[in-house]
Design a protein around this motif. Structure first.
Motif, PDB file in Angstrom:
ATOM      1  N   HIS A   2      -8.417   5.890   6.561  1.00  0.00           N
ATOM      2  CA  HIS A   2      -8.920   4.598   6.104  1.00  0.00           C
ATOM      3  C   HIS A   2      -8.222   4.152   4.833  1.00  0.00           C
ATOM      4  CE1 HIS A   2     -11.606   1.355   5.107  1.00  0.00           C
ATOM      5  NE2 HIS A   2     -11.870   1.909   3.950  1.00  0.00           N
ATOM      6  N   ASN A   3      -7.927   2.863   4.778  1.00  0.00           N
ATOM      7  CA  ASN A   3      -7.513   2.251   3.518  1.00  0.00           C
ATOM      8  C   ASN A   3      -8.230   0.917   3.381  1.00  0.00           C
ATOM      9  OD1 ASN A   3      -5.952   0.146   4.874  1.00  0.00           O
ATOM     10  ND2 ASN A   3      -4.443   1.758   5.305  1.00  0.00           N
ATOM     11  N   LEU A 107     -15.186  -1.552  10.537  1.00  0.00           N
ATOM     12  CA  LEU A 107     -15.424  -0.232  11.119  1.00  0.00           C
ATOM     13  C   LEU A 107     -14.727  -0.097  12.475  1.00  0.00           C
ATOM     14  CD1 LEU A 107     -19.198   0.377  10.240  1.00  0.00           C
ATOM     15  CD2 LEU A 107     -17.186   1.433   9.192  1.00  0.00           C
ATOM     16  N   GLY A 108     -14.648  -1.197  13.208  1.00  0.00           N
ATOM     17  CA  GLY A 108     -13.921  -1.159  14.472  1.00  0.00           C
ATOM     18  C   GLY A 108     -12.427  -0.991  14.275  1.00  0.00           C
ATOM     19  N   ALA A 109     -11.923  -1.496  13.142  1.00  0.00           N
ATOM     20  CA  ALA A 109     -10.485  -1.418  12.862  1.00  0.00           C
ATOM     21  C   ALA A 109     -10.064  -0.052  12.318  1.00  0.00           C
ATOM     22  CB  ALA A 109     -10.097  -2.507  11.858  1.00  0.00           C
ATOM     23  N   TYR A 110     -11.033   0.822  12.061  1.00  0.00           N
ATOM     24  CA  TYR A 110     -10.725   2.157  11.532  1.00  0.00           C
ATOM     25  C   TYR A 110      -9.816   2.931  12.482  1.00  0.00           C
ATOM     26  CZ  TYR A 110     -11.406   7.111  10.468  1.00  0.00           C
ATOM     27  OH  TYR A 110     -11.209   8.448  10.193  1.00  0.00           O
ATOM     28  N   ARG A 111      -8.812   3.577  11.906  1.00  0.00           N
ATOM     29  CA  ARG A 111      -7.941   4.472  12.669  1.00  0.00           C
ATOM     30  C   ARG A 111      -7.681   5.730  11.842  1.00  0.00           C
ATOM     31  NH1 ARG A 111      -9.342   1.229  15.609  1.00  0.00           N
ATOM     32  NH2 ARG A 111      -8.183  -0.142  17.025  1.00  0.00           N
ATOM     33  N   PHE A 112      -7.742   6.878  12.488  1.00  0.00           N
ATOM     34  CA  PHE A 112      -7.363   8.118  11.812  1.00  0.00           C
ATOM     35  C   PHE A 112      -5.929   8.433  12.216  1.00  0.00           C
ATOM     36  CE2 PHE A 112      -7.098  12.779  11.428  1.00  0.00           C
ATOM     37  CZ  PHE A 112      -7.440  12.899  10.090  1.00  0.00           C
ATOM     38  N   ASP A 113      -4.989   8.060  11.359  1.00  0.00           N
ATOM     39  CA  ASP A 113      -3.567   8.180  11.728  1.00  0.00           C
ATOM     40  C   ASP A 113      -2.801   9.096  10.767  1.00  0.00           C
ATOM     41  OD1 ASP A 113      -3.485   6.618   9.452  1.00  0.00           O
ATOM     42  OD2 ASP A 113      -2.742   4.813  10.460  1.00  0.00           O
ATOM     43  N   ARG A 114      -3.527   9.980  10.116  1.00  0.00           N
ATOM     44  CA  ARG A 114      -2.898  10.870   9.126  1.00  0.00           C
ATOM     45  C   ARG A 114      -1.720  11.645   9.710  1.00  0.00           C
ATOM     46  NH1 ARG A 114      -6.062  15.462   5.451  1.00  0.00           N
ATOM     47  NH2 ARG A 114      -4.219  16.682   4.865  1.00  0.00           N
ATOM     48  N   TYR A 115      -1.818  12.035  10.963  1.00  0.00           N
ATOM     49  CA  TYR A 115      -0.803  12.900  11.561  1.00  0.00           C
ATOM     50  C   TYR A 115       0.133  12.149  12.504  1.00  0.00           C
ATOM     51  CZ  TYR A 115      -4.005  16.402   9.726  1.00  0.00           C
ATOM     52  OH  TYR A 115      -4.815  17.149   8.890  1.00  0.00           O
ATOM     53  N   VAL A 140     -18.101   0.065   3.910  1.00  0.00           N
ATOM     54  CA  VAL A 140     -17.041   0.533   4.807  1.00  0.00           C
ATOM     55  C   VAL A 140     -16.274   1.694   4.178  1.00  0.00           C
ATOM     56  CG1 VAL A 140     -14.864  -0.131   5.904  1.00  0.00           C
ATOM     57  CG2 VAL A 140     -16.842  -1.659   6.021  1.00  0.00           C
ATOM     58  N   ASP A 141     -15.983   1.602   2.884  1.00  0.00           N
ATOM     59  CA  ASP A 141     -15.256   2.686   2.228  1.00  0.00           C
ATOM     60  C   ASP A 141     -16.026   4.000   2.300  1.00  0.00           C
ATOM     61  OD1 ASP A 141     -13.262   0.925   1.614  1.00  0.00           O
ATOM     62  OD2 ASP A 141     -13.722   0.768  -0.520  1.00  0.00           O
ATOM     63  N   ALA A 142     -17.351   3.934   2.108  1.00  0.00           N
ATOM     64  CA  ALA A 142     -18.173   5.143   2.154  1.00  0.00           C
ATOM     65  C   ALA A 142     -18.196   5.731   3.561  1.00  0.00           C
ATOM     66  CB  ALA A 142     -19.590   4.833   1.677  1.00  0.00           C
ATOM     67  N   TRP A 260     -21.757   5.733  -1.559  1.00  0.00           N
ATOM     68  CA  TRP A 260     -22.376   4.412  -1.440  1.00  0.00           C
ATOM     69  C   TRP A 260     -23.418   4.199  -2.537  1.00  0.00           C
ATOM     70  CZ3 TRP A 260     -24.575   2.545   3.950  1.00  0.00           C
ATOM     71  CH2 TRP A 260     -24.737   1.152   3.930  1.00  0.00           C
ATOM     72  N   VAL A 261     -24.251   5.207  -2.768  1.00  0.00           N
ATOM     73  CA  VAL A 261     -25.277   5.123  -3.819  1.00  0.00           C
ATOM     74  C   VAL A 261     -24.638   4.857  -5.179  1.00  0.00           C
ATOM     75  CG1 VAL A 261     -26.900   6.545  -5.156  1.00  0.00           C
ATOM     76  CG2 VAL A 261     -27.047   6.492  -2.646  1.00  0.00           C
TER      77      VAL A 261
END
Length: 456
Positions: A2-3, A107-115, A140-142, A260-261
């Motif tokens: 995420h960014n 949240l729908g645009a989230y991608r885990f692309d680290r690798y 979203v960041d949390a 988030w808190v």
């Protein structure tokens, strides 16, 4: 991974997104040009909830996106817009909250692309209002931080890596951070965490973050941080081990909620506790039949080394209860029994505060982030009795496993107000706004509850 690039504050141009409630579609289309009507008809557009279509002008340029939603509460359908072509978009005359629609979009645009070498850029959403944009980004960041933690393979998400994540959070929000590592767990009276984690070459540890005004109500969040669960000497079959990188999902939930808190500045004195271990196998692994000590003073007979999450949580929950906080919340990927009872998408919720049960369930329905109350059925407490210790770590009978696990944890919190969430932490199927993979479940509902309780 995420960014923050999905939600933007400005853009040279943005394509409008028009959301139309399904039952209003026929009225909407009557007001459109003949070209738009013919295009939608010829393209086979069915006007089903969650379906979208690009609308073009006579030159063939995309000028608008049509999205169908089910009703005024259907914000998750906006999560399908993650499939839009690269570019910037903005909402037009929304029938629902812009904040909720933007959260689902992001949240729908989230991608885990680290690798992944190729990182395909996705669509962006223009949110011009600063207050709305900040609220969306905090949430979203949390949640996406939690997703990242779960999705990261165990090789890169061990106890030290979890420590780094909590340490980074402490630095970001000027919180206090400390940890107890390895054999120091014995010296400082966390023998159960040490027993489970000692067999790994990656030292077990207890992570602690403290933040907020000490005069505010004390809120303690605990997360199960089993970074990889082999099952121990009661080793899992290969199929059962395949997803066990997610066994630290409880800690990811706890970290996401804590972030988030703090980002909102909730009026609490926050304490985050994470027992971080590998449940590994080596010559010094804890064994079935062993009796181990705990911080609470209770002795525990190990009936199964694969019921390790509750063992490490016991020490953390005992510590949490010692300073008598207003509320303790724990998250854990604790039992397959909860998944059998409720499926993978509905977290089980146990609490010793009966008045909270209905409120959480109703909040979950309102937030479209469901949790389901389950009973702390005291008649099952004797199922975790032991003939040689104060209690055993599981009931080998196999029935009511989520309940007996929760009853085990209750032994360590005593009468401290407490809520326990037994979560999957993983989307087995893709849903609008919720891609397949690591997921933070119930935290939006819990945060809404905390806002009600501690906002003033």
């Amino acid at each position: 991974m995420h960014n923050n690039s999905t939600i933007v504050a400005s853009a040279d141009q943005a394509t409008l997104i028009s959301a139309v409630i399904k039952e209003n579609f026929n009225h909407w289309i009557e007001a459109q040009s003949a070209m738009t009507q013919n295009w939608l008809k010829s393209s086979g557009f069915k006007a089903e909830a969650g379906q979208f279509q690009l609308l073009m002008n006579e030159q063939g340029d995309v000028v608008e996106v049509l999205l169908i939603i089910d009703n005024e509460d259907d914000f998750w359908s906006f999560g399908n817009l993650s499939r839009l072509p690269e570019g910037c978009y903005s909402f037009n005359n929304l029938p629902i909250s812009e904040e909720l629609a933007a959260v689902a979009f992001a949240l729908g645009a989230y991608r885990f692309d680290r690798y992944q070498e190729s990182k395909k850029p996705g669509p962006q959403l223009l949110v011009a209002d600063e207050l709305t944009r900040n609220a969306v980004n905090r949430q979203v960041d949390a949640l996406c931080l939690g997703r990242d933690l779960i999705n990261t393979p165990a090789e890169d998400m061990g106890p030290q890596d979890l420590s780094d994540a909590v340490g980074a959070l402490a630095k970001e929000f000027k919180a206090e951070f400390k940890e107890v590592i390895g054999d120091d767990l014995l010296t400082e009276d966390y023998p159960a965490i040490h027993a489970v984690g000692r067999a790994s070459h990656r030292a077990p540890r207890l992570l602690e973050l403290n933040w907020g005004d000490k005069s505010h109500a004390k809120l303690t969040i605990v997360g199960k941080g089993v970074c990889f669960d082999s099952g121990g000497l009661d080793i899992k079959p290969s199929s059962g081990m395949l997803m066990m990188k997610k066994d630290m999902g409880g800690s990811a939930h706890a970290i996401a909620l804590a972030k988030w808190v703090m980002s909102v500045g909730l009026k609490v004195s926050l304490r985050l506790l994470i027992p971080a271990v590998d449940n590994a196998i080596s010559g010094n692994a804890y064994r079935p039949g062993d009796v181990i000590a705990t911080r609470k003073g209770l002795s525990v007979e190990i009936k199964n080394t694969d019921a390790e999450g509750r063992v490490v949580l016991g020490d953390a929950l005992a510590l949490a209860a010692e300073d008598k906080p207003a509320l303790v919340i724990d998250f854990a990927t604790l039992t397959g029994a909860a998944r059998v009872a409720l499926g993978t998408e509905l977290p089980a919720c146990f609490t010793n505060q009966r008045d909270i049960e209905t409120e959480l369930r109703e909040l979950g329905e309102d937030m479209a982030d469901p949790v389901w109350p389950m009973p702390l059925f005291k008649a099952y407490r004797n199922k975790i009795d032991s003939q040689i210790a104060d209690l055993s770590n599981c009931d080998l009978g196999g029935y009511g496993g989520a309940i007996t696990a929760a009853l085990y944890l209750e032994e360590f919190v005593g009468d401290c107000p407490w809520i326990h969430f037994d979560v999957m932490g993983y989307n087995k199927r893709a849903l609008p706004g919720r891609p397949e993979g690591g997921e933070i479940m119930g935290v939006r509902t819990v945060f809404a509850y905390l806002e009600q309780q501690f906002s003033v």
